[in-house]
Structures are given as structure tokens and as C-alpha cells.
Design a protein around this motif. Structure first.
Motif, PDB file in Angstrom:
ATOM      1  N   ASN B  18      26.195 -14.208 -11.349  1.00 58.93           N
ATOM      2  CA  ASN B  18      26.986 -15.221 -12.049  1.00 58.93           C
ATOM      3  C   ASN B  18      27.569 -16.175 -10.997  1.00 58.93           C
ATOM      4  O   ASN B  18      28.154 -15.718 -10.018  1.00 58.93           O
ATOM      5  CB  ASN B  18      28.109 -14.498 -12.813  1.00 58.93           C
ATOM      6  CG  ASN B  18      28.869 -15.425 -13.728  1.00 58.93           C
ATOM      7  OD1 ASN B  18      29.281 -16.509 -13.332  1.00 58.93           O
ATOM      8  ND2 ASN B  18      29.071 -15.007 -14.959  1.00 58.93           N
TER       9      ASN B  18
ATOM     10  N   GLY C  73      24.019 -13.821 -19.594  1.00 62.03           N
ATOM     11  CA  GLY C  73      24.804 -13.240 -18.514  1.00 62.03           C
ATOM     12  C   GLY C  73      26.291 -13.519 -18.550  1.00 62.03           C
ATOM     13  O   GLY C  73      27.016 -13.066 -17.676  1.00 62.03           O
ATOM     14  N   GLU C  74      26.752 -14.294 -19.557  1.00 60.18           N
ATOM     15  CA  GLU C  74      28.190 -14.570 -19.645  1.00 60.18           C
ATOM     16  C   GLU C  74      28.757 -13.940 -20.910  1.00 60.18           C
ATOM     17  O   GLU C  74      28.144 -14.023 -21.970  1.00 60.18           O
ATOM     18  CB  GLU C  74      28.438 -16.088 -19.690  1.00 60.18           C
ATOM     19  CG  GLU C  74      28.027 -16.800 -18.423  1.00 60.18           C
ATOM     20  CD  GLU C  74      28.121 -18.320 -18.561  1.00 60.18           C
ATOM     21  OE1 GLU C  74      28.505 -18.803 -19.659  1.00 60.18           O
ATOM     22  OE2 GLU C  74      27.795 -19.004 -17.578  1.00 60.18           O
ATOM     23  N   TYR C 213      37.988 -14.402 -13.505  1.00 57.57           N
ATOM     24  CA  TYR C 213      36.971 -14.706 -14.516  1.00 57.57           C
ATOM     25  C   TYR C 213      37.389 -14.208 -15.902  1.00 57.57           C
ATOM     26  O   TYR C 213      37.014 -14.785 -16.917  1.00 57.57           O
ATOM     27  CB  TYR C 213      35.637 -14.084 -14.086  1.00 57.57           C
ATOM     28  CG  TYR C 213      34.429 -14.575 -14.835  1.00 57.57           C
ATOM     29  CD1 TYR C 213      34.257 -15.937 -15.118  1.00 57.57           C
ATOM     30  CD2 TYR C 213      33.430 -13.697 -15.253  1.00 57.57           C
ATOM     31  CE1 TYR C 213      33.134 -16.380 -15.795  1.00 57.57           C
ATOM     32  CE2 TYR C 213      32.306 -14.136 -15.924  1.00 57.57           C
ATOM     33  CZ  TYR C 213      32.163 -15.483 -16.199  1.00 57.57           C
ATOM     34  OH  TYR C 213      31.044 -15.928 -16.879  1.00 57.57           O
TER      35      TYR C 213
END
Lengths: 122, 132, 251
Positions: B18, C73-74, C213
Motif C-alpha cells: 500500500n 488492497g484498501e 492509516y
């Protein structure tokens, strides 16, 4: 509440990390510029600014001593804590070796700088 | 018998997966440069303690092109540390209430960067005065 | 499917505990419309292509917190994430990161539930009041102090965003800490010292490395990273000052 909780000793290292992080964020770049670029190459500041008599006098002044000590020790405790956590991040977990290398070197460097600074007299 | 068999995914290489984590690792990595600079200063301090000849040797070493390149890299890395340190600060500080309103994240980051600028200029001014 | 019907490829991380050793990816062709959420994509697969696909969902309006999944992926709530933002590229959906996979997109949340319980997520009154004394009053400022942290919907996106939780599943983690902070900050509550034992513990806030995050992915702007980091300061104060004022909650 869960039972058997053990108090973490992290606050000691976290406080040193924070102090060093703040000090290096505030004056780190300018210090690098002054000692590594400006003075050695005579940019903006005269080369003589770091002459032996000047630096000796600076390190013998108690304020100068405190500044040099804070920069070296806190920068290293900051870096040690961050590198220790980064090792954990990449899968090298909190072993004795990782602890010794990170915090141990910061500890030794702190002792050495204190020893030299005190040896230079007041 | 239970058919449950929860699968735990490995964490290998998580920081590459990421862009947010890649940046995190880069700003954590600035610690290596902060340490390198502190060790450089420590060597200088030890040389100072050893007397004038030793100190002058350290000063001479600082004038090499290699040392210049090294300090240029340090400067970039530690500048990035400064930027990221204050960028995360709105998330790490307790809310600062001014006039009944929470200070905006951009104001906190901007204030931190301004403080760094002022501290740097004061430091430069002090060194300039000592140099005279 | 008509000739002109647009389709989008949805790649799903499948895992069947009865037959699979490890999860694997499977691609489905799903008819695409501009107004389709990722959740609707998954629902299309379940209704028309493979009825065995498992995932959690309920409200379809970003308030129940059950449809969180990794989208490319998030961590996202799949009900408020739209396929049009990825079309015509392929979209990959996986179970929330860092949690054990029960089956397909369903994660095991037992650890999270235990953590929620462990923070004592209820008001423990500072001073008991009898019914006759009336309600506990609170000013708008007192409400402001915790309101943001009370918006959590337990979707666990922040845990899927937290590598420190991924590396150490014992870490109390962002959402539970945000909720803990919500009660600590409530003027009616008096149990901050009691909760300090967990905050300051090895499972507590110092596992956090301020990645930040968690707060980026939070669909309700709770800013759990802020709650965790404020409590680092609180725990450090408790650590250093406990000798001066012997009343710290931690042992």
C-alpha cells in the motif's frame, strides 16, 4: 477488565523518542547545513566558526554543553526507538539482540558524550 | 465437530502493498540518517576532547567531497523527517481548542513547520554571532 | 446479458475451510451499471454466479458497519464504494486484512469483541445519583469533548488498516481505544483511572507507531489514531507521575 495486565515500560523510550524527534525536526536540517555544509565550505558562515578555540569555549559553556549533549543523546534515542520498531515492522521481533543494538548503542553514545563533555571542563 | 479453520494470512512484505505504508517506511527510515548525523557529531565531540590536532583533523575530513555528499543526503532525509513529523502531529496531539473551536490539522502542521523555521533561523543567527 | 451490456471483472479471495488449504483468487464477470456498489457486485455473484460466496452485509447505507472488505488492497465499506470508480479495470475484493478468515470475505471478529468488552464501554458514574436527583446534565462543550469518538460503527476498517495489529493481534487497537477514549472524555464518567490499566499495559497504546492509516480509512471520521496517541501521553503521565500521586490505575 482483563486480568494479568503488565504495565509497559515503553513511556521511558517513547518520551526520549518524542523529545529527540521534536528536537531533530526543529533544528536537525539547519544543524546539518551549518556543521556539514556551510562552515566546512565557507558558505554563509566563515570557516573559522568551528575553530578549535571557539568550539572548545562553546563546549565549556554549560549551555553549550547542554545543547551538544541534548542533540547527540536525544537524536540517538529517537533513532534507536524508531529503528527498533522498524525492525519489528519488517519481522525482526523485539529480541534481546535488537534491543541491545538499538537502545544499547544510544546508551553507550550518551555515556561517551557525557564523559567527553564533562572532561572538557567548565 | 466444528468445520471452522480460520485462516491467518501472513504479514510478509505488508509495507510494500500500500503506498501509504511505503511512505510510512520511508519516513521511519529517516531515523537511520538522524542516527548517522548524531554519530558524526559524536565523533567530532570525541575529537574535540582529544585536543586541537585531532579536532582539526575532523574539520579537514568535513571538507572532503564525500563528506559534502553525505551531508547533502542527511539534509534531504532530515528535512523529510521534519515535514513528516509535523504532518502527523494533528493525529498525535490532543485537540487544541482556540476560541471554542478545534484547531484545524493544517494549522497544527503549518504551526509546527513555522516553529521549525523560526528555531532554525535563531540557531543560524546564534552561530553567526559566535562566528564573529 | 444483452450484447451491449457492459461487464466488470471482480476478483474475489475465496476460502472454504472444509476444502481449501489456503485462500485463492477467483474471477467473476459481473454486469456493470454506473450506480452499482462493490457490495452489489458481490450480491450479483452470490445470486447468479456462485451461491456459495460468503460475506456479511446488512444496511447498505454505511451505518451498520458489517460490509467492510479490502477493495484493491484498501479497507472500504463495500456498500459505499462504487464499481464505477474502478471500471473498466478489474476489482479485487478480499476479507479485511489482519483478521483470520472464517470463510471467503467473512472474518473472525471474536478478538475484536473481546477487546470491546475489555475497555468497559459504558459510563461508570463519577458520582451516583438517585432518580430523585434527576438526569446527568451535560453542556455542549462537554458533549464536544467525546462526540467524535462516539461515532464508531465497529466496522473494523481501522484494524484492517493497522499493521501493528496485524503484527501483534493482542494490541487493543484503534476502534477499541477510540471507544475507551469516548468514555474517558465523558463528563459523567469516572473510570479513566480504571481503564488506564489496559491503556498502559503491554497490549495497550504503545504498540502504535503512529502510522495514521486507521484514521484515513475511517468512514465516520472518528480519528482513532488521535484517541490512541492522546492516550500515549496520558499513559506516559501516569507512568512518570504515579510516584508523586499514588492513584494511577495501573499496577
Amino acid at each position: 477488565m482483563k486480568s494479568g495486565l503488565k504495565r509497559s515500560n515503553a513511556p521511558i523510550f517513547w518520551a526520549l523518542f518524542g523529545g529527540g524527534g521534536m528536537l531533530s525536526a526543529l533544528v536537525g536540517p539547519m544543524l546539518v547545513f551549518i556543521t556539514g555544509i556551510a562552515i566546512p565550505f565557507g558558505l554563509l558562515l566563515p570557516e573559522g566558526a568551528m575553530s578549535y578555540p571557539k568550539m572548545l569555549a562553546f563546549a565549556q559553556n554549560w549551555l553549550g554543553k547542554a545543547f551538544v549533549f541534548a542533540v547527540i543523546a536525544l537524536f540517538l534515542w529517537h533513532a534507536a526507538h524508531r529503528i527498533f520498531h522498524t525492525l519489528h515492522d519488517v519481522g525482526i521481533h523485539a529480541g534481546v539482540a535488537a534491543r541491545l543494538i538499538c537502545y544499547g548503542s544510544a546508551f553507550v553514545a550518551t555515556l561517551v558524550s557525557a564523559y567527553v563533555l564533562l572532561g572538557l571542563g567548565f | 465437530m466444528s468445520k471452522r479453520r480460520p485462516y491467518v494470512r501472513p504479514m510478509d512484505g505488508w509495507w510494500k502493498k500500500n503506498p501509504y505504508f511505503v511512505e510510512y517506511m520511508v519516513h521511519e527510515g529517516t531515523a537511520l540518517f538522524v542516527a548517522a548525523y548524531a554519530f558524526t557529531l559524536l565523533v567530532g565531540l570525541v575529537r574535540l576532547g582529544q585536543g586541537e590536532a585531532a579536532w582539526n583533523g575532523w574539520l579537514e575530513a568535513l571538507k572532503s567531497p564525500l563528506s559534502l555528499a553525505f551531508h547533502a543526503v542527511l539534509l534531504v532525509a532530515i528535512l523529510y523527517h521534519t515535514y513528516t513529523w509535523f504532518k502527523i502531529m494533528p493525529r498525535t496531539l490532543p485537540p487544541i481548542i482556540v476560541g471554542g473551536k478545534k484547531l484545524a490539522p493544517a494549522t497544527i502542521t503549518g504551526g509546527g513547520l513555522m516553529a521549525a523555521l523560526v528555531a532554525s533561523l535563531v540557531l543560524l543567527g546564534l552561530v553567526w554571532r559566535i562566528a564573529q | 446479458m444483452s450484447e451491449s451490456q457492459k461487464t466488470i471483472e471482480i476478483e474475489v479471495l475465496r476460502y472454504n475451510p472444509e476444502t481449501d488449504q489456503a485462500p485463492h483468487l477467483q474471477v467473476f464477470q459481473v454486469p456493470f451499471a454506473d450506480d452499482m456498489s462493490v457490495l452489489q457486485g458481490a450480491q450479483y455473484i452470490k445470486d447468479h454466479l456462485d451461491g456459495s460466496l460468503s460475506f456479511r452485509w446488512s444496511c447498505r447505507m454505511a451505518i451498520c458497519g458489517s460490509c467492510g472488505m479490502m477493495v484493491n488492497g484498501e479497507p472500504h465499506l463495500s456498500c459505499q464504494t462504487f464499481l464505477r470508480d474502478y471500471y473498466p479495470a478489474r476489482v479485487r475484493i478480499e476479507a479485511l486484512s489482519h483478521f483470520p478468515i472464517e470463510r471467503d470475505l467473512v472474518i473472525n471478529m471474536e478478538g475484536f469483541i473481546d477487546k470491546l468488552e475489555s475497555i468497559q464501554p459504558y459510563i461508570i458514574p463519577k458520582e451516583k445519583r438517585s432518580l430523585a436527583q434527576g438526569e446527568y446534565l451535560q453542556t455542549p462543550e462537554q458533549l464536544n469533548a467525546y462526540e467524535q469518538f462516539s461515532s464508531c460503527i465497529n466496522c473494523m476498517l481501522c484494524y484492517a488498516a493497522c499493521p501493528q495489529f496485524g503484527l501483534n493481534a493482542d494490541f487493543v487497537g484503534p476502534a477499541a481505544m477510540a471507544l475507551l477514549h469516548r468514555y474517558n472524555m465523558d463528563s459523567r464518567d469516572g473510570a479513566a483511572e480504571e481503564r488506564m490499566e489496559l491503556v498502559a499495559a503491554e497490549e495497550g497504546v504503545f504498540n502504535c507507531t503512529a502510522v495514521g492509516y486507521c484514521s484515513e480509512v475511517c468512514p465516520k471520521q472518528v480519528d482513532p489514531a488521535n484517541a490512541v496517541n492522546i492516550n500515549k501521553t496520558n499513559a506516559a503521565k501516569d507512568y512518570f507521575l504515579r510516584f508523586l500521586s499514588p492513584k494511577g490505575g495501573s499496577k
